[in-house]
Design a protein around this motif. Structure first.
Motif, PDB file in Angstrom:
ATOM      1  N   GLU A  25       0.978  -1.114   0.164  1.00 45.46           N
ATOM      2  CA  GLU A  25      -0.148  -0.108   0.044  1.00 45.46           C
ATOM      3  C   GLU A  25       0.876   1.212   0.005  1.00 45.46           C
ATOM      4  N   SER A  26       1.880   1.289   0.769  1.00 43.51           N
ATOM      5  CA  SER A  26       2.852   2.374   0.717  1.00 43.51           C
ATOM      6  C   SER A  26       3.699   2.740  -0.383  1.00 43.51           C
ATOM      7  N   ILE A  27       4.057   1.514  -0.908  1.00 41.61           N
ATOM      8  CA  ILE A  27       4.705   1.706  -2.455  1.00 41.61           C
ATOM      9  C   ILE A  27       3.777   2.088  -3.392  1.00 41.61           C
ATOM     10  N   ASP A  28       2.397   1.598  -3.399  1.00 41.77           N
ATOM     11  CA  ASP A  28       1.466   2.057  -4.367  1.00 41.77           C
ATOM     12  C   ASP A  28       1.138   3.495  -4.327  1.00 41.77           C
ATOM     13  N   ALA A  29       1.066   3.914  -3.186  1.00 38.13           N
ATOM     14  CA  ALA A  29       1.023   5.756  -2.983  1.00 38.13           C
ATOM     15  C   ALA A  29       2.026   6.366  -3.426  1.00 38.13           C
ATOM     16  N   ALA A  30       3.294   5.886  -3.361  1.00 42.69           N
ATOM     17  CA  ALA A  30       4.645   6.632  -3.864  1.00 42.69           C
ATOM     18  C   ALA A  30       4.327   6.413  -5.442  1.00 42.69           C
ATOM     19  N   VAL A  31       4.088   5.226  -6.000  1.00 43.12           N
ATOM     20  CA  VAL A  31       4.000   5.073  -7.493  1.00 43.12           C
ATOM     21  C   VAL A  31       2.877   6.241  -7.862  1.00 43.12           C
ATOM     22  N   LYS A  32       1.750   6.070  -7.262  1.00 45.68           N
ATOM     23  CA  LYS A  32       0.798   7.191  -7.705  1.00 45.68           C
ATOM     24  C   LYS A  32       1.239   8.495  -7.782  1.00 45.68           C
ATOM     25  N   GLN A  33       1.777   8.900  -6.875  1.00 45.52           N
ATOM     26  CA  GLN A  33       2.459  10.194  -6.908  1.00 45.52           C
ATOM     27  C   GLN A  33       3.160  10.636  -7.872  1.00 45.52           C
ATOM     28  N   ILE A  34       4.324   9.757  -8.060  1.00 43.12           N
ATOM     29  CA  ILE A  34       5.289   9.784  -9.212  1.00 43.12           C
ATOM     30  C   ILE A  34       4.549   9.622 -10.419  1.00 43.12           C
ATOM     31  N   ALA A  35       3.635   9.070 -10.777  1.00 43.33           N
ATOM     32  CA  ALA A  35       2.735   8.976 -11.923  1.00 43.33           C
ATOM     33  C   ALA A  35       2.308  10.216 -12.326  1.00 43.33           C
ATOM     34  N   GLU A  42       3.218  13.174 -11.210  1.00 46.71           N
ATOM     35  CA  GLU A  42       4.302  14.239 -11.313  1.00 46.71           C
ATOM     36  C   GLU A  42       4.832  14.274 -12.499  1.00 46.71           C
ATOM     37  N   THR A  43       5.372  12.891 -13.170  1.00 44.46           N
ATOM     38  CA  THR A  43       6.385  12.680 -14.096  1.00 44.46           C
ATOM     39  C   THR A  43       5.632  11.847 -15.069  1.00 44.46           C
ATOM     40  N   GLY A  44       5.016  10.900 -14.767  1.00 44.91           N
ATOM     41  CA  GLY A  44       4.243   9.824 -15.879  1.00 44.91           C
ATOM     42  C   GLY A  44       5.325   8.792 -16.175  1.00 44.91           C
ATOM     43  N   HIS A  45       6.563   8.635 -15.649  1.00 46.80           N
ATOM     44  CA  HIS A  45       7.312   7.738 -16.059  1.00 46.80           C
ATOM     45  C   HIS A  45       8.560   7.468 -15.040  1.00 46.80           C
ATOM     46  N   VAL A  46       9.233   6.595 -15.094  1.00 47.21           N
ATOM     47  CA  VAL A  46      10.563   6.217 -14.292  1.00 47.21           C
ATOM     48  C   VAL A  46      11.469   5.576 -15.314  1.00 47.21           C
ATOM     49  N   VAL A  97       8.629  -3.759  -4.960  1.00 45.67           N
ATOM     50  CA  VAL A  97       9.047  -2.339  -5.492  1.00 45.67           C
ATOM     51  C   VAL A  97       8.921  -2.580  -6.837  1.00 45.67           C
ATOM     52  N   SER A  98       9.763  -3.279  -7.538  1.00 44.55           N
ATOM     53  CA  SER A  98      10.030  -3.542  -8.985  1.00 44.55           C
ATOM     54  C   SER A  98       8.689  -3.840  -9.598  1.00 44.55           C
ATOM     55  N   ALA A  99       7.903  -4.639  -9.302  1.00 48.41           N
ATOM     56  CA  ALA A  99       6.585  -5.086  -9.701  1.00 48.41           C
ATOM     57  C   ALA A  99       5.876  -3.633  -9.802  1.00 48.41           C
ATOM     58  N   ALA A 100       5.700  -2.984  -8.662  1.00 46.77           N
ATOM     59  CA  ALA A 100       5.043  -1.765  -8.605  1.00 46.77           C
ATOM     60  C   ALA A 100       5.085  -0.640  -9.356  1.00 46.77           C
ATOM     61  N   PHE A 101       6.549  -0.336  -9.933  1.00 48.18           N
ATOM     62  CA  PHE A 101       7.140   0.396 -10.545  1.00 48.18           C
ATOM     63  C   PHE A 101       7.140   0.078 -12.104  1.00 48.18           C
ATOM     64  N   LEU A 102       6.822  -1.191 -12.490  1.00 50.95           N
ATOM     65  CA  LEU A 102       6.810  -1.658 -13.969  1.00 50.95           C
ATOM     66  C   LEU A 102       6.199  -0.665 -14.832  1.00 50.95           C
ATOM     67  N   PRO A 103       4.765  -0.419 -14.569  1.00 53.83           N
ATOM     68  CA  PRO A 103       3.978   0.648 -15.622  1.00 53.83           C
ATOM     69  C   PRO A 103       4.727   1.635 -16.014  1.00 53.83           C
ATOM     70  N   LEU A 104       5.465   2.357 -14.872  1.00 51.10           N
ATOM     71  CA  LEU A 104       6.184   3.591 -15.157  1.00 51.10           C
ATOM     72  C   LEU A 104       7.493   3.359 -15.924  1.00 51.10           C
ATOM     73  N   LEU A 105       7.914   2.275 -15.713  1.00 43.43           N
ATOM     74  CA  LEU A 105       9.068   2.029 -16.507  1.00 43.43           C
ATOM     75  C   LEU A 105       8.795   1.679 -17.905  1.00 43.43           C
ATOM     76  N   GLU A 106       7.771   1.051 -18.295  1.00 36.27           N
ATOM     77  CA  GLU A 106       7.232   0.810 -19.603  1.00 36.27           C
ATOM     78  C   GLU A 106       6.921   2.253 -19.999  1.00 36.27           C
ATOM     79  N   ALA A 107       6.649   2.942 -19.466  1.00 36.36           N
ATOM     80  CA  ALA A 107       6.241   4.575 -19.858  1.00 36.36           C
ATOM     81  C   ALA A 107       7.248   5.268 -20.503  1.00 36.36           C
ATOM     82  N   ALA A 108       8.535   5.185 -19.501  1.00 36.02           N
ATOM     83  CA  ALA A 108       9.620   5.586 -19.986  1.00 36.02           C
ATOM     84  C   ALA A 108      10.132   4.944 -21.356  1.00 36.02           C
TER      85      ALA A 108
END
Length: 668
Positions: free
Chosen positions: A435-445, A447-451, A503-514
């Protein structure tokens, strides 16, 4: 077959000056001069996947495979079997020596161009005149002149289904996922069908008269269509809006094609004695050339700015041929069969190109997330990225005050870049909580839309029993030391190991967006000889170098303890870091098809909260370098891995330990 070596992308400002220097090669049937007549005109062109061969199909039944480096027909291979005009040729998308062809004789044939043998044929009836391979090569769709599409299973060599269309159908092509088919029609529209059901999904009003041809850009970002109204239209495939209209020919458009990187586009016509090349992203004409005859068919090389076109009744012409178009590991026997000189099989690296460490090893424009970024190695990594051009660095950790202090420290550095306070951000997050990591992912998404780069750096020591194990004087004492702080194993394993997955799983959509932001095709890409395609024009839009082919990246910080048989910090630390290193390697394997890299950094002793109280100097039997690691060691390795110079690094263990593993029993 290894992926072919791609040329450097040419920016719009220098394209014409470079392309105008290329020579034009002419390929004619000198073996059969009587065949070079008005009835011989080429109806179809197709490059094989690595660009080492090109096929031509002609109205006089001639089907020929050319070695682009040899213009004389005696160096080519003629495939005989069709009893009517060869309407379409199409190399298999992955198998470099397999060609499909269709003819007015009602047959679709599959050829092994090495042996000249027909390896399969399917009678589809009527007069097939179009072919479209599914991108994975498992199926091909033939279009007949009675407006019927016939789906063919390649393995079974049998028709699977037939689908009669209600309007005149001229040409078809798949999307890169193989889930949609695009059809040009006589009423000027482009019909989009679901595959394999062939159910209608959408329709584009593309042209004011018959829509004749179409092509999908290498990244899948654009669909280009050509019509009898002498126009080429570019469609944005994300919203299916017309991005721009191009006037590239003075007559009905018969063919259209994108360059290998999607940066440029050209079209062919039976009425225009000229070629115009446009910049895809802006629509600007970047190069024009006059021709002695109209060029109805055009086809760009799959990995070079090399353009093939039909020269009316005068055969095939190719602009920009040079030796060793692409790297290809052919055996001598196979190369001789196709007239390819074995001496031309090695692709040389361009050692004359400028090599600037400032561009090879920097973080310019990157969005980076660092867990455990508030102290120790994580903070040193952040400093290296911050001072070397990163656009945004997110420091994640449980203690907000530590993160805030870290940002203040970085900003106070004399080397801090000017006007870059917004480049640093702190997010309080617990890497063991989804839940905590998902909240961080949402905030970054938001603000930047990608990682671009995710760095799994969070770590703890866990139960400290390493050195004490070697000092035990009785079995009972050893037993107690092994079980010391037993309850601490769970939290240490969760932070050091389990979080790498979570953490890696949670950020995969933002990595693909990059990746898609850099022009890379999205989704899963599989199959031998089927590299992920990149539209290099996207790089220009984001200010990246034209030769920047970095993919999204996960970096996991493990430890040399992953490999050591001696436990210095504790059994739990060795075990959890060994598991983290293994996970980093596993990620590299199963994320390869998704376009995400994974590497592991394995540091030796560095100043951090974990090593407080340790000596800063070491004997040669402990660390041959004689010291702890420092910020230079971290920065050098970080900038190498995230920079353009490290784009080819994937699935590796990067050890930075001053030689520690060399003097301890280890499994590395």
């Amino acid at each position: 077959m290894p992926p072919p070596t791609r040329a450097r992308a040419l920016p719009r400002t220098t394209f014409s000056a470079t392309f105008s220097k290329f020579k034009t090669s002419t390929y004619t049937d000198q073996v059969r001069p009587s065949a070079v007549s008005q009835t011989h005109y080429i109806r179809s062109l197709s490059w094989n996947a690595p660009g080492t061969l090109i096929a031509t199909g002609a109205a006089d039944r001639t089907l020929r495979i050319w070695n682009p480096e040899k213009t004389n027909a005696k160096h080519s291979t003629e495939l005989k079997g069709h009893q009517g005009a060869v309407e379409r040729v199409a190399f298999h998308p992955n198998t470099e020596t397999e060609l499909a062809s269709c003819s007015s004789d009602g047959m679709v044939r599959f050829w092994d161009v090495r042996s000249k043998a027909i390896v399969g044929e399917v009678k589809v009836g009527g007069e097939p005149f179009t072919l479209a391979w599914k991108p994975d090569g498992s199926a091909i769709v033939a279009g007949r002149k009675d407006n019927t599409l016939v789906a063919i299973d390649r393995a079974a060599l049998a028709p699977v289904s037939e689908h009669k269309q209600s309007v005149q159908t001229n040409e078809c092509v798949f999307d890169w996922a193989g889930k949609k088919q695009f059809l040009t029609t006589g009423d000027g529209s482009v019909r989009i069908l679901d595959y394999p059901s062939f159910d209608s999904w959408f329709s584009l009003n593309a042209h004011t008269s018959s829509c004749t041809t179409l092509s999908m850009s290498p990244s899948g970002e654009y669909l280009a269509t050509g019509g009898n109204d002498a126009l080429v239209t570019l469609w944005d495939t994300s919203e299916w809006l017309c991005a721009r209209t191009l006037h590239l020919v003075e007559g009905p458009v018969k063919s259209v094609d994108f360059s290998f990187d999607g940066s440029y586009i050209t079209a062919g016509s039976e009425e225009d004695k000229g070629l115009q090349i446009a910049h895809t992203e802006t629509g600007a004409i970047v190069h024009e050339m006059e021709l002695p005859q109209p060029a109805a068919q055009v086809a760009w090389h799959p990995c070079r700015y090399t353009l093939a076109y039909s020269a009316d009744g005068h055969g095939l012409k190719i602009i920009g041929i040079r030796s060793s178009l692409c790297t290809d590991n052919r055996s001598p026997s196979r190369t001789r069969l196709l007239g390819i000189s074995p001496s031309h099989q090695t692709q040389n690296m361009d050692v004359l190109s400028p090599l600037n460490p400032a561009t090879l090893f920097n973080a310019k424009g990157l969005v980076v997330v660092i867990t455990g970024g508030g102290s120790g190695i994580g903070l040193a990594i952040a400093s290296a990225l911050y001072q070397n051009g990163a656009y945004k660095i997110y420091l994640l950790g449980r203690r907000q005050n530590v993160l805030d202090d870290a940002i203040k420290t970085l900003r106070s550095s004399p080397a801090a870049p000017k006007s870059s306070e917004s480049a640093l951000a702190a997010i309080s997050a617990d890497v063991t909580s989804t839940e905590s990591i998902d909240a961080a992912v949402k905030q970054i998404a938001e603000e930047t839309g990608h990682v671009d780069v995710l760095i799994n750096n969070a770590g703890v020591t866990g139960p400290k029993n390493g050195r004490q194990l070697y000092e035990a004087e009785s079995i009972s004492q050893l037993r107690d030391l092994m079980l010391k702080d037993w309850d601490g194993w769970e939290s240490a394993m969760a932070i050091n190991t389990q979080s790498v997955v979570g953490v890696s799983a949670a950020f995969l959509p933002l990595l693909e967006a990059a990746n898609t932001r850099r022009g890379w095709a999205a989704g899963k890409v599989t199959g031998s000889g089927n590299p992920r395609k990149q539209d290099a024009s996207a790089l220009e839009k984001i200010g990246a170098d034209a030769d920047d082919d970095r993919l999204a990246h996960i970096i996991t910080v493990a430890s040399v303890a992953s490999f050591m048989r001696k436990s210095s910090a504790g059994l739990c630390y060795n075990a959890s870091k060994s598991a983290a290193a293994q996970l980093g390697k596993i990620l590299a394997s199963f994320l390869a098809e998704w376009g995400v890299r994974s590497n592991v950094i394995c540091p030796g002793p560095f100043p951090s909260e974990m090593t407080q109280g340790n000596s800063s100097s070491y004997g040669t039997n402990e660390v041959p370098q004689g010291r702890m690691g420092n910020v230079n060691d971290v920065a050098g390795q970080t900038l190498f891995l995230v920079g353009k110079g490290g784009a080819y690094i994937n699935g590796t263990m990067q050890v930075t330990d001053g030689g520690r593993l060399s003097v301890f029993p280890s499994t590395y």
